[in-house]
Scaffold this active site. Structure first.
Site, PDB file in Angstrom:
ATOM      1  N   ASN A  49      30.974  45.490  11.621  1.00 14.81           N
ATOM      2  CA  ASN A  49      29.974  46.512  11.317  1.00 14.81           C
ATOM      3  C   ASN A  49      28.842  45.909  10.496  1.00 14.81           C
ATOM      4  O   ASN A  49      29.047  45.010   9.666  1.00 14.81           O
ATOM      5  CB  ASN A  49      30.595  47.737  10.634  1.00 14.81           C
ATOM      6  CG  ASN A  49      31.399  47.433   9.389  1.00 14.81           C
ATOM      7  OD1 ASN A  49      31.977  46.380   9.269  1.00 14.81           O
ATOM      8  ND2 ASN A  49      31.415  48.368   8.461  1.00 14.81           N
ATOM      9  N   GLU A  51      25.662  47.390   8.296  1.00 20.23           N
ATOM     10  CA  GLU A  51      25.052  48.607   7.751  1.00 20.23           C
ATOM     11  C   GLU A  51      23.574  48.384   7.465  1.00 20.23           C
ATOM     12  O   GLU A  51      23.049  47.270   7.533  1.00 20.23           O
ATOM     13  CB  GLU A  51      25.817  49.031   6.493  1.00 20.23           C
ATOM     14  CG  GLU A  51      27.262  49.372   6.824  1.00 20.23           C
ATOM     15  CD  GLU A  51      28.059  49.954   5.670  1.00 20.23           C
ATOM     16  OE1 GLU A  51      27.621  49.846   4.505  1.00 20.23           O
ATOM     17  OE2 GLU A  51      29.134  50.528   5.954  1.00 20.23           O
ATOM     18  N   CYS A  60      28.564  50.047  14.334  1.00 20.59           N
ATOM     19  CA  CYS A  60      30.003  49.815  14.156  1.00 20.59           C
ATOM     20  C   CYS A  60      30.448  48.478  14.755  1.00 20.59           C
ATOM     21  O   CYS A  60      29.808  47.936  15.662  1.00 20.59           O
ATOM     22  CB  CYS A  60      30.802  50.920  14.837  1.00 20.59           C
ATOM     23  SG  CYS A  60      30.633  52.537  14.094  1.00 20.59           S
ATOM     24  N   GLU A  62      33.033  47.935  16.727  1.00 20.85           N
ATOM     25  CA  GLU A  62      33.446  48.010  18.135  1.00 20.85           C
ATOM     26  C   GLU A  62      32.249  47.873  19.058  1.00 20.85           C
ATOM     27  O   GLU A  62      32.299  47.185  20.082  1.00 20.85           O
ATOM     28  CB  GLU A  62      34.141  49.346  18.414  1.00 20.85           C
ATOM     29  CG  GLU A  62      35.427  49.567  17.619  1.00 20.85           C
ATOM     30  CD  GLU A  62      35.188  50.250  16.278  1.00 20.85           C
ATOM     31  OE1 GLU A  62      34.142  49.993  15.648  1.00 20.85           O
ATOM     32  OE2 GLU A  62      36.050  51.033  15.856  1.00 20.85           O
ATOM     33  N   CYS A  93      35.228  55.378  15.980  1.00 21.40           N
ATOM     34  CA  CYS A  93      34.441  56.614  15.951  1.00 21.40           C
ATOM     35  C   CYS A  93      34.173  57.087  17.386  1.00 21.40           C
ATOM     36  O   CYS A  93      34.366  56.343  18.350  1.00 21.40           O
ATOM     37  CB  CYS A  93      33.137  56.409  15.184  1.00 21.40           C
ATOM     38  SG  CYS A  93      31.828  55.622  16.141  1.00 21.40           S
ATOM     39  N   CYS A  96      31.820  54.927  19.523  1.00 22.61           N
ATOM     40  CA  CYS A  96      32.420  53.659  19.982  1.00 22.61           C
ATOM     41  C   CYS A  96      33.398  53.908  21.127  1.00 22.61           C
ATOM     42  O   CYS A  96      33.488  53.111  22.065  1.00 22.61           O
ATOM     43  CB  CYS A  96      33.102  52.943  18.826  1.00 22.61           C
ATOM     44  SG  CYS A  96      31.905  52.257  17.657  1.00 22.61           S
TER      45      CYS A  96
END
Ligand code: THU
Length: 144
Positions: A49, A51, A60, A62, A93, A96
């Site tokens: 990930n 940010e 993310c 994934e 999530c 993803c």
């Protein structure tokens, strides 16, 4: 490969996800995630990930793993590992899950909780993409 929960075939995927998780950029949540997908040529693509101070710019692990795979010519996957901190394994999530289902209708997914202090696995949960995202909206709805 059977890909049940304790299949040794998970080991290189877990190692790749743990390694890339160490590079996660997560200064706001401090929630580090590493993901790895097994590609049909036997290779592994991984992502962490990343940010952003403008929070919506965050991506993310994934999705970074999938995009890394696609950008290097790999679109078929046979397994996915996601590593997060413990005590319990995390879960991908919704977005993803949707990105994974673009490429595979179903996929075994191993969710691993990692103990950073001890440098070892705490717990794992075996899931499937179809179980995590039932009745998915798939490319077949749009593509011939
Ligand atoms: N995150 C992932 O990398 N994967 C998920 O499936 C859940 C959330 C990241 C995004 C953000 O950097 C942090 O975890 C907290 O939401």
């Amino acid at each position: 490969m059977a890909f049940d929960e304790n299949d040794p075939a998970w080991a290189p995927l877990i190692a790749a996800a743990v390694a890339v998780r160490a590079r996660a950029y997560a200064p706001y949540s401090n929630y580090l995630v590493g993901a790895a997908v097994l590609c049909d040529d036997g290779s592994i693509a991984s992502g962490c990930n990343v940010e952003n101070a403008s929070y919506g710019g965050t991506i993310c692990a994934e999705r970074n793993a999938v995009w890394h795979a696609v950008a290097t010519g790999r679109r078929r996957f046979s397994a996915c590992v996601v590593v997060t901190r413990g005590p319990a394994p995390g879960a991908p999530c919704g977005m993803c899950r949707q990105v994974l289902v673009e490429f595979e209708a179903d996929l075994p997914i191993l969710l691993v909780a990692w103990d950073d202090a001890a440098g070892r696995e705490l717990a794992r949960r075996h899931a499937s993409l179809s179980g995590l995202l039932p009745e998915a909206f798939r490319p077949s709805a749009l593509l011939p």
